[in-house]
Scaffold this motif. Sequence first.
Motif, mmCIF file in Angstrom:
data_model
loop_
_atom_site.group_PDB
_atom_site.id
_atom_site.type_symbol
_atom_site.label_atom_id
_atom_site.label_comp_id
_atom_site.label_asym_id
_atom_site.label_seq_id
_atom_site.Cartn_x
_atom_site.Cartn_y
_atom_site.Cartn_z
ATOM 1 N N PHE A 1 0.833 -1.195 0.000
ATOM 2 C CA PHE A 1 0.000 0.000 0.000
ATOM 3 C C PHE A 1 0.869 1.247 0.000
ATOM 4 C CE2 PHE A 1 0.793 -1.226 4.378
ATOM 5 C CZ PHE A 1 1.147 -0.028 4.991
ATOM 6 N N THR B 1 0.474 5.656 1.200
ATOM 7 C CA THR B 1 -0.308 6.573 2.009
ATOM 8 C C THR B 1 -0.441 7.914 1.292
ATOM 9 O OG1 THR B 1 1.599 7.378 3.262
ATOM 10 C CG2 THR B 1 0.462 5.440 4.130
ATOM 11 N N ALA C 1 -4.612 5.098 3.525
ATOM 12 C CA ALA C 1 -3.773 4.052 2.938
ATOM 13 C C ALA C 1 -4.548 3.526 1.738
ATOM 14 C CB ALA C 1 -3.515 2.931 3.935
ATOM 15 N N ARG D 1 -9.070 1.621 -0.786
ATOM 16 C CA ARG D 1 -8.642 2.729 0.081
ATOM 17 C C ARG D 1 -9.291 2.621 1.452
ATOM 18 N NH1 ARG D 1 -9.177 9.121 -1.473
ATOM 19 N NH2 ARG D 1 -11.098 9.107 -0.302
ATOM 20 N N LEU E 1 -6.235 5.652 7.344
ATOM 21 C CA LEU E 1 -5.131 5.146 8.170
ATOM 22 C C LEU E 1 -5.190 5.805 9.540
ATOM 23 C CD1 LEU E 1 -1.450 4.872 6.994
ATOM 24 C CD2 LEU E 1 -2.022 5.722 9.242
ATOM 25 N N PHE F 1 -7.614 0.248 10.044
ATOM 26 C CA PHE F 1 -6.408 0.269 9.215
ATOM 27 C C PHE F 1 -5.547 -0.982 9.366
ATOM 28 C CE2 PHE F 1 -1.808 1.115 9.213
ATOM 29 C CZ PHE F 1 -1.620 1.158 7.839
ATOM 30 N N ALA G 1 -4.247 -3.099 6.126
ATOM 31 C CA ALA G 1 -2.831 -3.148 5.752
ATOM 32 C C ALA G 1 -2.293 -4.576 5.769
ATOM 33 C CB ALA G 1 -2.015 -2.257 6.685
ATOM 34 N N GLU H 1 1.991 4.445 12.108
ATOM 35 C CA GLU H 1 1.812 3.022 11.835
ATOM 36 C C GLU H 1 2.433 2.140 12.915
ATOM 37 O OE1 GLU H 1 2.928 5.317 9.756
ATOM 38 O OE2 GLU H 1 1.852 5.192 7.862
#
Length: 170
Positions: free
Chosen positions: A32, A34, A48, A55, A58, A79, A83, A105
């Motif tokens: 992915f 951002t 993200a 989409r 995040l 998220f 991810a 993250e």
Amino acid sequence: MKAIVTGDIGVGKSTAVRAAMRQLGWTAPAGFFTHWGGAGRGADVLYAETWTGARQPLARRIAAPAAPGGLPYGLDPDFPRFAVAALAEARSDRPVVIDELGVIELGAPDLAAAVAAAFRGPAPVLAVIQNRALNQWLGLVGPEAAEHLFRADLATRAALPAHVAALFRA
């Protein structure tokens, strides 16, 4: 092959990685990227997006950081699942590109485990990691993840795509 591109915010890490992807013909890797959803840096929502177009938010702006000096963003609860699923698409014949991993993250332990698994797996991996978060990410995924570490700055960014592409072609 595994590689990390690091540098400060705004030096052109993502631009260099996208140029390297074009040189390599990587149009739909696993992973992915951002972005701010068309708004400027510092918008209310950071997104993200997979390289195939799915989409997910995040992080979202919060009223006040939890700690003094903390980021004014809170991780979106959906998220990490998004991810991890994007990274699970990796196969030995499909590269993984993660653009980017930063401080926000780090609040997703499942994502850290999935990133570490990608670096241990058979697929080529190219990750962009903010300089301010590099040591923490290396601590989570292991120092061997930095097999090939490229530092992006104003002096190196023009030549960086060719160096990264050459590494993955070798």
